[in-house]
Design a protein around this motif. Structure first.
Motif, PDB file in Angstrom:
ATOM      1  N   GLU A   9       0.958  -1.249  -0.037  1.00  0.00           N
ATOM      2  CA  GLU A   9       0.004   0.025  -0.066  1.00  0.00           C
ATOM      3  C   GLU A   9       0.921   1.431  -0.132  1.00  0.00           C
ATOM      4  O   GLU A   9       0.500   2.380  -0.773  1.00  0.00           O
ATOM      5  CB  GLU A   9      -0.965  -0.176   1.244  1.00  0.00           C
ATOM      6  N   GLN A  36       5.490  -1.810  -6.093  1.00  0.00           N
ATOM      7  CA  GLN A  36       4.409  -0.802  -6.115  1.00  0.00           C
ATOM      8  C   GLN A  36       4.013  -0.499  -4.576  1.00  0.00           C
ATOM      9  O   GLN A  36       4.103  -1.322  -3.606  1.00  0.00           O
ATOM     10  CB  GLN A  36       3.309  -1.510  -6.633  1.00  0.00           C
ATOM     11  N   PRO A  37       4.131   0.700  -4.163  1.00  0.00           N
ATOM     12  CA  PRO A  37       4.465   1.882  -5.075  1.00  0.00           C
ATOM     13  C   PRO A  37       6.136   2.251  -5.122  1.00  0.00           C
ATOM     14  O   PRO A  37       6.632   1.670  -4.143  1.00  0.00           O
ATOM     15  CB  PRO A  37       3.741   3.099  -4.365  1.00  0.00           C
ATOM     16  N   GLY A  47       5.483   6.553  -6.575  1.00  0.00           N
ATOM     17  CA  GLY A  47       4.355   6.209  -7.221  1.00  0.00           C
ATOM     18  C   GLY A  47       3.059   6.431  -6.184  1.00  0.00           C
ATOM     19  O   GLY A  47       3.134   6.908  -5.139  1.00  0.00           O
ATOM     20  N   GLY A  49       0.418   5.391  -3.905  1.00  0.00           N
ATOM     21  CA  GLY A  49       0.258   4.037  -3.144  1.00  0.00           C
ATOM     22  C   GLY A  49      -1.203   4.068  -2.320  1.00  0.00           C
ATOM     23  O   GLY A  49      -1.511   4.976  -1.541  1.00  0.00           O
ATOM     24  N   ASN A  50      -1.900   3.155  -2.454  1.00  0.00           N
ATOM     25  CA  ASN A  50      -2.989   2.678  -1.271  1.00  0.00           C
ATOM     26  C   ASN A  50      -3.607   1.460  -1.940  1.00  0.00           C
ATOM     27  O   ASN A  50      -2.933   0.884  -2.566  1.00  0.00           O
ATOM     28  CB  ASN A  50      -4.229   3.880  -1.529  1.00  0.00           C
ATOM     29  N   TYR A  52      -6.210   0.323  -3.194  1.00  0.00           N
ATOM     30  CA  TYR A  52      -6.918   0.387  -4.621  1.00  0.00           C
ATOM     31  C   TYR A  52      -5.668  -0.081  -5.667  1.00  0.00           C
ATOM     32  O   TYR A  52      -5.947  -1.009  -6.562  1.00  0.00           O
ATOM     33  CB  TYR A  52      -7.649   1.510  -5.073  1.00  0.00           C
ATOM     34  N   ASN A  53      -4.672   0.699  -5.483  1.00  0.00           N
ATOM     35  CA  ASN A  53      -3.341   0.453  -6.415  1.00  0.00           C
ATOM     36  C   ASN A  53      -2.709  -0.967  -6.289  1.00  0.00           C
ATOM     37  O   ASN A  53      -2.071  -1.359  -7.134  1.00  0.00           O
ATOM     38  CB  ASN A  53      -2.515   1.578  -6.465  1.00  0.00           C
ATOM     39  N   GLU A  56      -5.005  -3.047  -8.377  1.00  0.00           N
ATOM     40  CA  GLU A  56      -4.562  -2.616  -9.661  1.00  0.00           C
ATOM     41  C   GLU A  56      -3.350  -3.306 -10.254  1.00  0.00           C
ATOM     42  O   GLU A  56      -3.252  -3.534 -11.424  1.00  0.00           O
ATOM     43  CB  GLU A  56      -4.689  -0.978  -9.786  1.00  0.00           C
ATOM     44  N   TYR A  57      -2.166  -3.191  -9.576  1.00  0.00           N
ATOM     45  CA  TYR A  57      -1.116  -3.751  -9.709  1.00  0.00           C
ATOM     46  C   TYR A  57      -0.920  -5.209 -10.336  1.00  0.00           C
ATOM     47  O   TYR A  57      -0.538  -5.618 -11.073  1.00  0.00           O
ATOM     48  CB  TYR A  57       0.174  -3.382  -8.609  1.00  0.00           C
ATOM     49  N   SER A  60      -2.216  -6.261 -13.660  1.00  0.00           N
ATOM     50  CA  SER A  60      -1.383  -5.387 -14.631  1.00  0.00           C
ATOM     51  C   SER A  60      -0.272  -6.177 -15.318  1.00  0.00           C
ATOM     52  O   SER A  60       0.160  -7.195 -14.661  1.00  0.00           O
ATOM     53  CB  SER A  60      -0.731  -4.128 -14.194  1.00  0.00           C
TER      54      SER A  60
END
Length: 223
Positions: A9, A36-37, A47, A49-50, A52-53, A56-57, A60
């Motif tokens: 995160e 990530q991030p 990047g 960061g939370n 949700y990402n 998403e990562y 990807s």
């Protein structure tokens, strides 16, 4: 020694997890890459960061392609927002911490299957380590700063951690601006294998991560 990639995160989660990995495998030169991030040499966030990402990562092509270079992926996520839209995992209700964690892991597995298919997942599933911190990574720091039942807490952990830090006259954490350098200092004792192994069993989600994922790697490496 294998290479680890961290998907988390935030930068504060990175530094805690890196110290945990170094301590568990007793290797200060362990190769740990922040995926990530991203963060720079000063631990500043490069990047976004939370939670949700993190999701998403993991769907990807960057994630898929990284398996060429990295042996194990640690996917970290807190659970304090599990009830929110797009996370969509109902909170604990009449179940164990382990069962709750497994529901979150199931969400990631479905996401990876939907994104890349069964063949990819089956080929790489043993390389994916889920660090689900219930309900936040600060809970994993409590065993370093408490000796009573507080070290087993799974809620309000940042508040509890700051209470202990205040009593110890140490720098506390600003909830609105978390500093990775402070988290690195607070978790540095986890670089010491003896302290790490004495600490993690006291917190249920920390214990789940180590026993479910790190112990088997260690066993495989020593056989």
């Amino acid at each position: 020694m294998p290479t680890f990639g961290l998907i988390a995160e935030g930068v504060t989660d990175h530094v805690v997890l890196e110290n945990i990995l170094i301590g568990y495998f007793n290797d200060p030169d362990l190769v740990v890459r922040q995926l990530q991030p991203l963060r720079d040499a000063t631990n500043e966030l490069k990047g976004f960061g939370n939670w949700y990402n993190v999701f998403e990562y993991c769907k990807s092509t960057v994630f898929k392609d990284a398996f060429i270079q990295i042996d194990y992926f640690v996917i970290q996520i807190d659970t304090d927002c599990a009830h929110e839209k797009n996370y969509d995992v109902p909170p604990i209700h009449g179940e164990s911490t382990a069962q709750f964690i497994e529901r979150i892991i199931d969400k990631f597995v479905r996401l990876i299957l939907d994104s890349f298919g069964n063949e990819f997942y089956e080929s790489h599933k043993d390389k994916i380590l889920f660090a689900v911190s219930v309900d936040e990574i600060e809970c994993w720091l409590l065993p370093l700063y408490y000796t009573d039942k507080t070290r087993t807490a799974v809620n309000n952990c940042l508040h509890k951690l700051n209470q202990s830090l205040g009593k110890l006259k140490k720098e506390t954490i600003n909830p609105s601006r978390k500093d990775a350098k402070i988290y690195e200092k607070l978790s540095r004792d986890y670089c010491k294998t003896k302290i790490l192994k004495a600490s993690y069993p006291h917190n249920p989600s920390f214990n789940y991560f180590v026993e479910r994922y790190l112990v088997p790697i260690d066993v495989e490496m020593t056989n």
